[in-house]
Write an enzyme that holds these catalytic residues in place. Structure first.
Site, PDB file in Angstrom:
ATOM      1  N   GLU A 257      66.695 -51.863  10.943  1.00  0.00           N
ATOM      2  CA  GLU A 257      66.132 -52.360  12.206  1.00  0.00           C
ATOM      3  C   GLU A 257      65.612 -53.792  12.063  1.00  0.00           C
ATOM      4  OE1 GLU A 257      66.399 -51.073  15.056  1.00  0.00           O
ATOM      5  OE2 GLU A 257      66.683 -48.927  14.814  1.00  0.00           O
TER       6      GLU A 257
ATOM      7  N   SER B 116      62.618 -57.576   6.630  1.00  0.00           N
ATOM      8  CA  SER B 116      61.328 -58.263   6.728  1.00  0.00           C
ATOM      9  C   SER B 116      61.504 -59.746   7.048  1.00  0.00           C
ATOM     10  CB  SER B 116      60.542 -58.107   5.420  1.00  0.00           C
ATOM     11  OG  SER B 116      60.099 -56.772   5.262  1.00  0.00           O
TER      12      SER B 116
END
Length: 378
Positions: free
Chosen positions: A361, A364
Site C-alpha cells: 500500500e 515508507s
C-alpha cells in the site's frame, strides 16, 4: 481520542469473534500455509466484510474509526487475516461503491458486502509497483467485449477471490488518463493464477501472480468512465493505508501484551524480567510509541469520517505505525530472548508478519513523498 459506546461494543464483538474463530488456529494456518476460509466465513456472517458499505447494499456501514478498530483486533489474532479483510473492505469493495453502476452494485457489491464473494485488487505489475501509472496490461474493445492481456503481481487473495478489480491500459497515448478499471469475475476464461509467491510472513494470506490471456469480459464490466482508472486506483489507496496502519497497530499491541506477560512470568538473576530497569524502559518505550501510532491513526480516520482532507494524515499514520510496529516486535523478541526466535512461540510469526506493512500500500519512502508534497501545498 475517546471512543463511543457503540464503537467500544463493536470492538468487543470482533475481539470475541477473533478469540474464538481466529486465534486458536493462527499458528497452524501460518505453518501449513492454509487459506483461512472458515475465519472469513465467520467474519462475513458477522458483517465484517462489508464494513464501509451502506446497508442498502447489505453492508454494515460503520465509520472509519470503527473500521480501524476492527482491523486492529483481527490483526492481534492474525496479521495475515487482517490483510485479507483490509484489502476486501477497502480497495476491493469501495471502487464499486464509488464508481459502479446500480447494476454492478447489485451483481458484485452486494454479495461482497455479505461476505459471500471475496474481492481482490489487481494494480501492481512486475515492472510497476509504486509506479502505478506504468502499467503494461492492455484492454482492447472488440464489439461488446473487452479483451484483457497482461500480468498482475502481488495480488492478495488472487487464487481464492471471486471478483477482481483490474486496471488496464485502454489508450497508450494518454498515459495516466489512458488507464481504465474493470470488474473481472475470477472464473472468467483467461484469468490464470500463474503462481503463488513464497513469502517471509503472512503465510495464511496468499499473494499471486495473475496472467490475463485473452480474458474477455462484457463492456458492462467497465468500472467508471473510460480513462478514469488511475483516479479510481488512487482514490481508494487512502483507505487502504488506514487499514495497514490499523493492522500494524494490532500486531504491535499483541507483541507488547506478550512481552508484558512474559516479563511478569520469567525470572533472571533472582528477579522477574520487569524488575530489571533495562526491560522496564523497553516496555515503557514500546507502549508510548504504540499509543502515539494509535492516536495518529484515529485522527486520520476521524478526519475521513468528517469528510476532511486526510491524505497526509493517512500517510503519516501508515508510515509511523508500520515502522513503529516493526520496532516494537523487534524489542519484544529481545525481551523473549532465544524463545522469541522459536516457532513454538507466536512472536516469531508476528515478527515476520509485521515486516511487510512498511512495504505494501505504498512503501515508507512513498509515504514520505506524499507527506512532503502535501506539506508544500500548505
Amino acid at each position: 481520542m475517546l471512543l463511543s459506546e457503540e464503537q467500544l461494543l463493536i470492538q468487543q464483538t470482533i475481539r470475541t469473534l477473533a478469540e474464538k474463530a481466529i486465534r486458536p488456529f493462527s499458528q497452524k494456518w501460518a505453518k501449513e500455509k492454509i487459506f483461512p476460509k472458515e475465519a472469513l466465513e465467520a467474519l462475513g456472517q458477522a458483517g465484517f466484510l462489508g464494513m464501509l458499505i451502506p446497508e442498502e447494499w447489505n453492508g454494515t456501514n460503520i465509520d472509519h474509526v470503527t473500521y480501524t478498530l476492527v482491523i486492529a483486533e483481527i490483526a492481534k489474532a492474525d496479521g495475515a487475516i487482517s490483510t485479507i479483510a483490509s484489502v476486501h473492505n477497502s480497495v476491493a469493495t469501495l471502487p464499486i461503491l464509488k464508481f459502479g453502476t446500480p447494476e454492478q452494485k447489485a451483481q458484485f457489491l452486494r454479495p461482497m458486502a455479505q461476505g459471500k464473494k471475496l474481492g481482490a485488487f489487481c494494480l501492481s505489475e512486475p515492472q510497476a509497483g509504486s509506479d502505478a501509472a506504468n502499467l503494461q496490461t492492455k484492454a482492447v474493445r472488440e464489439g461488446d467485449e473487452y479483451v484483457l492481456n497482461g500480468v498482475k503481481q502481488f495480488v492478495t487473495s488472487g487464487q481464492h477471490a471471486d471478483i477482481a478489480i483490474v486496471f488496464a491500459v485502454t489508450d497508450p497515448q494518454q498515459k495516466q488518463q489512458g488507464i481504465t478499471a474493470f470488474i473481472v469475475p475470477t472464473q472468467t476464461k483467461g484469468y490464470h493464477v500463474a503462481k503463488l509467491e513464497h513469502k517471509m510472513g503472512q503465510h495464511a494470506s496468499e499473494i499471486a501472480q495473475i496472467v490475463f490471456e485473452d480474458c474477455r469480459i462484457p463492456v458492462e464490466y467497465q468500472l467508471g468512465q473510460l480513462g478514469e482508472g488511475y483516479k479510481i486506483a488512487l482514490s481508494n489507496l487512502e483507505c487502504g493505508r488506514l487499514g495497514i496502519a490499523a493492522q500494524s497497530i494490532g500486531m504491535a499491541e499483541e507483541a507488547l501484551q506478550l512481552s508484558l506477560q512474559y516479563a511478569k512470568e520469567r525470572k533472571t538473576f533472582g528477579k522477574f524480567l520487569y524488575e530489571h530497569q533495562a526491560i522496564h524502559f523497553k516496555l515503557a518505550d514500546m507502549a508510548t510509541q504504540l499509543e502515539a501510532a494509535k492516536q495518529l491513526l484515529l485522527h486520520a480516520a476521524k478526519r475521513r469520517d468528517q469528510y476532511l482532507p486526510s491524505l497526509k494524515e493517512a500517510s503519516m499514520a501508515k508510515l509511523f505505525a508500520s515502522e513503529v510496529a516493526e520496532k516494537i516486535c523487534r524489542e519484544a523478541m529481545q525481551i523473549y530472548g532465544g524463545y522469541g526466535y522459536l516457532e513454538d512461540f507466536p512472536l516469531e510469526r508476528i515478527y515476520r508478519d509485521v515486516r511487510v506493512t512498511s512495504i505494501y500500500e505504498g512503501t515508507s519512502d512513498i509515504q514520505r513523498i506524499i507527506i512532503g508534497r502535501e506539506l508544500l501545498k500548505e
